[in-house]
Design a protein around this motif. Structure first.
Motif, PDB file in Angstrom:
ATOM      1  N   HIS A  33      10.848   0.067  -2.319  1.00  0.00           N
ATOM      2  CA  HIS A  33      10.828   0.992  -1.230  1.00  0.00           C
ATOM      3  C   HIS A  33       9.180   1.273  -0.873  1.00  0.00           C
ATOM      4  O   HIS A  33       8.308   1.358  -1.813  1.00  0.00           O
ATOM      5  CB  HIS A  33      11.130   2.771  -1.717  1.00  0.00           C
ATOM      6  N   GLY A  34       8.987   0.980   0.287  1.00  0.00           N
ATOM      7  CA  GLY A  34       7.413   1.450   0.996  1.00  0.00           C
ATOM      8  C   GLY A  34       7.299   2.859   0.851  1.00  0.00           C
ATOM      9  O   GLY A  34       8.113   3.769   0.663  1.00  0.00           O
ATOM     10  N   ALA A  35       6.107   3.160   1.655  1.00  0.00           N
ATOM     11  CA  ALA A  35       5.670   4.485   1.613  1.00  0.00           C
ATOM     12  C   ALA A  35       6.707   5.055   2.683  1.00  0.00           C
ATOM     13  O   ALA A  35       7.384   4.195   3.568  1.00  0.00           O
ATOM     14  CB  ALA A  35       4.162   4.636   2.485  1.00  0.00           C
ATOM     15  N   LYS A  36       7.005   6.408   2.780  1.00  0.00           N
ATOM     16  CA  LYS A  36       7.847   7.019   3.448  1.00  0.00           C
ATOM     17  C   LYS A  36       7.394   7.326   4.825  1.00  0.00           C
ATOM     18  O   LYS A  36       6.960   8.309   5.105  1.00  0.00           O
ATOM     19  CB  LYS A  36       8.380   8.521   2.787  1.00  0.00           C
ATOM     20  N   ILE A  37       7.633   6.554   5.559  1.00  0.00           N
ATOM     21  CA  ILE A  37       6.732   6.228   6.901  1.00  0.00           C
ATOM     22  C   ILE A  37       7.859   6.999   7.850  1.00  0.00           C
ATOM     23  O   ILE A  37       8.996   6.814   7.910  1.00  0.00           O
ATOM     24  CB  ILE A  37       6.362   4.999   7.608  1.00  0.00           C
ATOM     25  N   THR A  38       7.429   8.223   8.491  1.00  0.00           N
ATOM     26  CA  THR A  38       8.346   9.102   9.144  1.00  0.00           C
ATOM     27  C   THR A  38       8.067   9.219  10.691  1.00  0.00           C
ATOM     28  O   THR A  38       8.712   9.702  11.343  1.00  0.00           O
ATOM     29  CB  THR A  38       8.280  10.427   8.643  1.00  0.00           C
ATOM     30  N   ALA A  39       6.930   8.462  11.011  1.00  0.00           N
ATOM     31  CA  ALA A  39       6.671   8.417  12.412  1.00  0.00           C
ATOM     32  C   ALA A  39       6.012   6.898  12.512  1.00  0.00           C
ATOM     33  O   ALA A  39       4.791   6.406  12.251  1.00  0.00           O
ATOM     34  CB  ALA A  39       5.463   9.431  12.768  1.00  0.00           C
ATOM     35  N   TYR A  40       6.678   6.162  13.295  1.00  0.00           N
ATOM     36  CA  TYR A  40       6.311   4.954  13.775  1.00  0.00           C
ATOM     37  C   TYR A  40       5.332   4.673  14.613  1.00  0.00           C
ATOM     38  O   TYR A  40       5.648   5.006  15.835  1.00  0.00           O
ATOM     39  CB  TYR A  40       7.586   3.951  13.929  1.00  0.00           C
ATOM     40  N   ALA A  41       4.034   4.452  14.283  1.00  0.00           N
ATOM     41  CA  ALA A  41       2.857   4.026  15.080  1.00  0.00           C
ATOM     42  C   ALA A  41       2.027   3.224  14.718  1.00  0.00           C
ATOM     43  O   ALA A  41       0.928   3.604  14.256  1.00  0.00           O
ATOM     44  CB  ALA A  41       2.274   5.514  15.591  1.00  0.00           C
ATOM     45  N   PRO A  42       2.171   1.844  14.589  1.00  0.00           N
ATOM     46  CA  PRO A  42       1.430   0.878  13.743  1.00  0.00           C
ATOM     47  C   PRO A  42       0.008   0.776  14.570  1.00  0.00           C
ATOM     48  O   PRO A  42      -0.945   0.567  13.825  1.00  0.00           O
ATOM     49  CB  PRO A  42       2.509  -0.349  13.704  1.00  0.00           C
ATOM     50  N   TYR A  43       0.105   0.803  15.853  1.00  0.00           N
ATOM     51  CA  TYR A  43      -0.967   0.639  16.586  1.00  0.00           C
ATOM     52  C   TYR A  43      -2.170   1.721  16.445  1.00  0.00           C
ATOM     53  O   TYR A  43      -3.250   1.540  16.134  1.00  0.00           O
ATOM     54  CB  TYR A  43      -0.789   0.366  18.178  1.00  0.00           C
ATOM     55  N   VAL A  44      -1.573   3.132  16.234  1.00  0.00           N
ATOM     56  CA  VAL A  44      -2.464   4.353  15.908  1.00  0.00           C
ATOM     57  C   VAL A  44      -3.015   3.903  14.548  1.00  0.00           C
ATOM     58  O   VAL A  44      -3.943   4.158  14.352  1.00  0.00           O
ATOM     59  CB  VAL A  44      -1.405   5.232  16.086  1.00  0.00           C
ATOM     60  N   ALA A  45      -2.069   3.502  13.797  1.00  0.00           N
ATOM     61  CA  ALA A  45      -2.468   3.501  12.162  1.00  0.00           C
ATOM     62  C   ALA A  45      -3.575   2.269  12.101  1.00  0.00           C
ATOM     63  O   ALA A  45      -4.655   2.795  11.370  1.00  0.00           O
ATOM     64  CB  ALA A  45      -1.450   2.776  11.476  1.00  0.00           C
ATOM     65  N   GLU A  46      -3.606   1.306  12.914  1.00  0.00           N
ATOM     66  CA  GLU A  46      -4.626   0.303  12.620  1.00  0.00           C
ATOM     67  C   GLU A  46      -5.998   0.967  13.192  1.00  0.00           C
ATOM     68  O   GLU A  46      -7.038   0.754  12.854  1.00  0.00           O
ATOM     69  CB  GLU A  46      -4.173  -1.002  13.357  1.00  0.00           C
ATOM     70  N   ASP A  47      -5.817   1.576  14.430  1.00  0.00           N
ATOM     71  CA  ASP A  47      -6.995   2.250  15.002  1.00  0.00           C
ATOM     72  C   ASP A  47      -7.587   3.102  14.060  1.00  0.00           C
ATOM     73  O   ASP A  47      -8.789   3.192  14.104  1.00  0.00           O
ATOM     74  CB  ASP A  47      -6.738   2.871  16.418  1.00  0.00           C
ATOM     75  N   VAL A  48      -6.923   3.940  13.634  1.00  0.00           N
ATOM     76  CA  VAL A  48      -7.565   4.983  12.545  1.00  0.00           C
ATOM     77  C   VAL A  48      -8.195   4.025  11.188  1.00  0.00           C
ATOM     78  O   VAL A  48      -9.159   4.461  10.837  1.00  0.00           O
ATOM     79  CB  VAL A  48      -6.376   5.974  11.840  1.00  0.00           C
ATOM     80  N   ARG A  49      -7.440   3.135  10.903  1.00  0.00           N
ATOM     81  CA  ARG A  49      -7.943   2.388   9.824  1.00  0.00           C
ATOM     82  C   ARG A  49      -9.225   1.752  10.090  1.00  0.00           C
ATOM     83  O   ARG A  49     -10.348   1.987   9.090  1.00  0.00           O
ATOM     84  CB  ARG A  49      -7.119   1.337   9.235  1.00  0.00           C
ATOM     85  N   LYS A  50      -9.548   1.268  11.256  1.00  0.00           N
ATOM     86  CA  LYS A  50     -10.914   0.614  11.711  1.00  0.00           C
ATOM     87  C   LYS A  50     -11.747   1.916  11.901  1.00  0.00           C
ATOM     88  O   LYS A  50     -12.959   1.640  11.218  1.00  0.00           O
ATOM     89  CB  LYS A  50     -10.688   0.003  12.999  1.00  0.00           C
ATOM     90  N   LYS A  51     -11.469   3.133  12.263  1.00  0.00           N
ATOM     91  CA  LYS A  51     -12.517   4.111  12.460  1.00  0.00           C
ATOM     92  C   LYS A  51     -12.976   4.629  11.139  1.00  0.00           C
ATOM     93  O   LYS A  51     -14.081   4.862  10.902  1.00  0.00           O
ATOM     94  CB  LYS A  51     -11.699   5.093  13.150  1.00  0.00           C
ATOM     95  N   MET A  52     -12.077   4.782  10.003  1.00  0.00           N
ATOM     96  CA  MET A  52     -12.221   5.173   8.848  1.00  0.00           C
ATOM     97  C   MET A  52     -13.088   4.176   7.944  1.00  0.00           C
ATOM     98  O   MET A  52     -14.183   4.593   7.286  1.00  0.00           O
ATOM     99  CB  MET A  52     -11.145   5.599   7.945  1.00  0.00           C
ATOM    100  N   VAL A  53     -12.716   2.883   8.096  1.00  0.00           N
ATOM    101  CA  VAL A  53     -13.675   1.982   7.404  1.00  0.00           C
ATOM    102  C   VAL A  53     -15.171   1.863   7.955  1.00  0.00           C
ATOM    103  O   VAL A  53     -15.967   1.868   7.318  1.00  0.00           O
ATOM    104  CB  VAL A  53     -13.052   0.426   7.732  1.00  0.00           C
ATOM    105  N   GLU A  54     -15.360   2.147   9.335  1.00  0.00           N
ATOM    106  CA  GLU A  54     -16.539   2.095  10.079  1.00  0.00           C
ATOM    107  C   GLU A  54     -17.158   3.363   9.388  1.00  0.00           C
ATOM    108  O   GLU A  54     -18.662   3.353   9.335  1.00  0.00           O
ATOM    109  CB  GLU A  54     -16.567   2.100  11.429  1.00  0.00           C
TER     110      GLU A  54
END
Length: 855
Positions: free
Chosen positions: A253-274
């Motif tokens: 079982h992966g994480a309990k993803i309840t809101a599908y927004a992969p492009y949003v997730a990737e954008d947030v990931r980049k901003k947080m790493v930066e």
């Protein structure tokens, strides 16, 4: 007596030597022992989680999955299982268990093999948290000293809590809480005894006893744990027998993803790493709350998918992916081989010359992954109006005619074959096809789309992004078309051109000559002939109608009158970079290449009354304890009075992050914003009186299905319909929709009428109104019911007077030849209409015959 004295001296020497050795070892490793501060501050390396504004999980990032739990949250059965298996004397020793050591030594010496370990839970924790797994004497000595040190500093409950949170349980699960989610998709307190015992047996060798990879080994280990629990009295015989009879039920079982927004997730990931760096972002357990609304995101996601498939279906079916066998080839095997070898449509290496068995098809489909919502299937049989298909896991389904009749042959982007009359016109048995699920659990024939789409919505009052969809299927293409794709925007540029015109003496009633333009270009040695689409011209036309009907030549004439430099300077107020705005007259038709996020942000100036807000995706960041460590400041439209930064194109710098709310700069007047918004309302609702023959429609008339008079918008189409757009809004929500091919310069083409479909279908050339607008309408159908109708407030300084619809001058009539029009006070006409007075406009009689262009 002599021998006794010798033995005593030997024993004494051994004890003294042992003590010296122990003290020596202590001083040797003293500097390497963790301090109390380090022991208590054990870092869990918790993944970063990304949430919607309403708390739905979008994604998580981090190699190690952890769900930290307090001691009180640990089920007693889990504690009993661990103690019974690993350290039954846990509450009776101080880090090392002498009895356990002697017992292990006895087994090794007497039995000649090691049957049990001597490590206590505290020693295991010391090894897992502070040491390596190297099998060396010095590592074992360090482990013992650290264990004793830990016992002096921490309570037994604290040690157990750290153990259950730090220990590796396989499959990137660190801690029992994460293990419960990974293997069972549940919280620890929801697990059965058999499941608890399976997890409790993992720390000994997570790889060897992994219930996903080695279920039989996991079962054997689980039963050992249950047996130990029975032996120590933690469970009774009946409970034991019931538990060992249970099968291994673990699944990944992966994480309990309840809101599908992969492009949003990737954008947030980049901003947080930066902002924080890769290691800190992935291990500190940050909870990132975005501005995304889960309902809006779901609506946008569905709108994009449905719109892409609608385009794909009206342009025709490109055929099955491949054929596993051909019905027509099920004849003589020798003839089959010769005839099939020359057929190009058999593209699969596994193509057979006889129909496949149920088991063969099932095995083949198991190796094909879904393409987002699309699932693979193999056609096994046909009737005239139905197709029998086999899906993965051996499921047999029937596709009816209603879900297939759209599939006329695709010939090119501008041509389609005849509508099919029976299923055999579309597919044959042996075809590998793609199916799309309907809302009623049935399936519809589909195909992997070639075209791309994107959609973004935000709150125009503060720039909060409410939904963002950067493409059809993130796993296949991570390119985010919302933030990364600069595409020509066509007539989506016109509101900004018209806004510049209103600032330079024009009104919504001003007449502009809607007539062809023929301008010679000395550099190119040819004439530039911008034209309307369709190429019809109405002569002198009011500015309001020119914007609503998206008249190209009127936009060019306005740009000429205002001047390119002035127009570009005006556009930069909306946040557009000057470098993105071409310094030529094609700018008025939308030759500028902009991202959807910049378009929707710029257009929100009209929606919010003239303020430039800053689009933002991250609202706040919380640490693992729930403390807010970062709060994104918001530029709020009209937040502060008197208005600041009037007509300033700059935005407050980020060094004011301590202030959560800041006034957004006003970049155009409230009057200018109101007038353009009202004209864009006519893009949807048109004007005139249809019963009297004066009615006309704006380019976005299809949005009338929303039955909302408080919405405004603008279509956009580039040359040959390479890019299509629609941006629409009211004062509470604004959204931009885009449809086009990723391949540069590929037109969206055109379609002819499909006799198999209903009268609501779109045919003819693709355009912003036909291709991009439907996704916006679909999204708003879901969102607008929760937003009350909000009519635009008339700003101070705006008046309305009755004008003649032909001349734009004042009128004393009150019939269908007139209308009320808004003006900035002082710019309203001062003369009344007189049909005998000529209308003075630039004349240009040149006619053109080229195909449609930007509009």
């Amino acid at each position: 007596m002599i021998w006794l004295k010798r033995l005593f001296k030997l024993f004494l020497f051994g004890m003294i030597s042992g003590l010296i050795l122990i003290v020596g070892f202590y001083f040797y490793i003293k500097d390497e022992l963790p301090t109390e501060e380090v022991i208590r501050d054990v870092r869990f390396q918790i993944p970063m989680k990304v949430y919607t504004a309403d708390g739905e999980l979008i994604s998580q990032f981090g190699e190690k999955r952890r769900i930290p739990l307090h001691y009180k949250e640990l089920p007693q059965t889990l504690i009993d299982a661990l103690l019974a298996t690993e350290d039954s004397r846990f509450y009776h020793h101080y880090g090392i268990d002498p009895i356990g050591v002697l017992r292990a030594a006895f087994d090794t010496i007497i039995l000649g093999k090691r049957t049990r370990g001597a490590s206590t839970i505290t020693m295991q924790f010391a090894r897992n948290a502070f040491l390596t797994l190297d099998r060396t004497v010095i590592r074992k000595v360090k482990e013992i000293y650290i264990a004793i040190h830990i016992e002096q500093l921490l309570s037994k409950e604290e040690i157990l809590s750290l153990y259950f949170n730090k220990t590796f349980f396989g499959n990137r699960a660190y801690g029992a809480g994460a293990a419960a989610q990974v293997y069972y998709g549940k919280d620890l307190d929801q697990l059965t005894l058999a499941q608890i015992a399976t997890i409790a047996g993992l720390p000994k060798a997570p790889s060897n006893y992994n219930p996903l990879r080695y279920p039989e080994r996991a079962k054997q280990r689980r039963n050992i744990v249950l047996s130990r629990m029975l032996t120590v009295g933690a469970i009774d015989k009946a409970t034991y027998e019931d538990a060992i009879a249970q099968p291994i039920t673990a699944k990944h079982h992966g994480a309990k993803i309840t809101a599908y927004a992969p492009y949003v997730a990737e954008d947030v990931r980049k901003k947080m790493v930066e902002k924080y760096g890769l290691e800190q972002a992935y291990t500190e357990g940050f909870n990132v709350y975005t501005t995304i609304d889960s309902k809006a995101q779901k609506a946008a996601q569905q709108a994009v998918k449905d719109n892409i498939h609608a385009y794909d279906e009206r342009h025709g079916y490109r055929g099955p992916t491949s054929y596993l066998w051909h019905e027509s080839e099920l004849t003589d095997a020798s003839d089959t081989l010769e005839s099939v070898e020359g057929q190009e449509d058999i593209t699969n290496d596994h193509a057979q010359f006889e129909s496949w068995t149920f088991e063969q098809i099932n095995e083949y489909l198991e190796n094909i992954k879904d393409y987002d919502d699309l699932v693979p299937a193999v056609v096994t049989n046909l009737t005239e109006k139905t197709a029998y298909v086999q899906l993965r896991s051996g499921i047999i389904d029937v596709i009816d005619w209603e879900n297939m009749k759209w599939a006329r042959p695709y010939i090119s982007d501008t041509a389609q074959g005849p509508a099919p009359t029976k299923v055999a016109d579309i597919i044959q048995p042996g075809a590998l096809i793609w199916l799309r699920p309907n809302n009623d659990n049935s399936y519809r024939l589909s195909q992997i789309p070639d075209v791309s789409g994107a959609f973004v919505a935000l709150d125009p009052t503060n720039g909060d992004i409410k939904a963002s969809v950067g493409g059809y299927y993130f796993a296949n293409n991570q390119f985010d078309r919302i933030t990364q794709a600069k595409r020509q925007i066509g007539s989506n540029i016109k509101p900004f051109v018209y806004s510049a015109a209103l600032e330079n003496g024009y009104t919504l009633a001003s007449l502009i000559n809607d007539a062809p333009i023929n301008k010679w270009d000395n550099k190119l040695g040819t004439a530039w002939r911008p034209k309307n689409s369709p190429p019809t011209y109405g002569g002198p036309t009011r500015v309001r109608r020119g914007l609503a009907e998206s008249k190209n030549v009127m936009s060019v004439r306005l740009l000429r009158s205002v001047g390119i430099n002035k127009t570009i300077e005006h556009m930069t107020r909306f946040g557009f970079a000057k470098s993105d705005l071409p310094k030529n007259e094609s700018l008025s038709l939308g030759s500028a290449a902009l991202t959807p996020i910049s378009v929707v942000t710029g257009m929100s100036v009209f929606a919010n009354g003239g303020y430039l807000v800053r689009n933002q995706l991250i609202d706040r960041v919380e640490n693992i304890g729930g403390k807010v460590i970062f709060k994104n400041p918001k530029l709020v439209a009209g937040y502060q009075t008197p208005e600041v930064n009037a007509y300033d194109d700059t935005v407050e710098s980020d060094n004011q992050e301590s202030n959560e709310l800041m006034p957004a700069p006003r970049v155009i007047s409230a009057a200018n914003s109101f007038l353009i918004t009202d004209a864009m309302n006519a893009t949807i609702w048109g004007g005139g009186n249809w019963s009297k023959g004066t009615g006309w429609s704006g380019t976005a008339w299809r949005a009338q299905s929303l039955k909302r008079r408080d919405i405004s918008g603008k279509t956009g189409t580039t040359n040959d319909a390479v890019d299509t757009w629609f941006t629409g809004f009211n004062s509470k929500i604004i959204a931009t929709s885009w449809l086009g091919f990723d391949a540069p310069g590929r037109p969206l083409g055109s379609v002819n009428y499909n006799t198999n479909l209903d009268n609501k279908q779109t045919f003819g050339g693709e355009s912003g109104a036909k291709s991009a607008l439907p996704a916006w309408v679909s999204f708003m159908h879901e969102i607008l019911p929760s937003i009350p109708v909000t009519y635009r407030e008339i700003p101070e300084g705006i008046i309305s007077v009755r004008i003649d619809i032909d001349t734009g001058l004042l009128s004393r009539k009150t019939d269908h030849t007139t209308r009320w029009e808004y003006f900035i006070k002082g710019t309203e006409p001062t003369k009344y209409t007189d049909s005998n007075l000529p209308i003075r406009l630039d004349d240009n009689k040149d006619q053109i015959k080229e195909d449609d262009e930007l509009f």
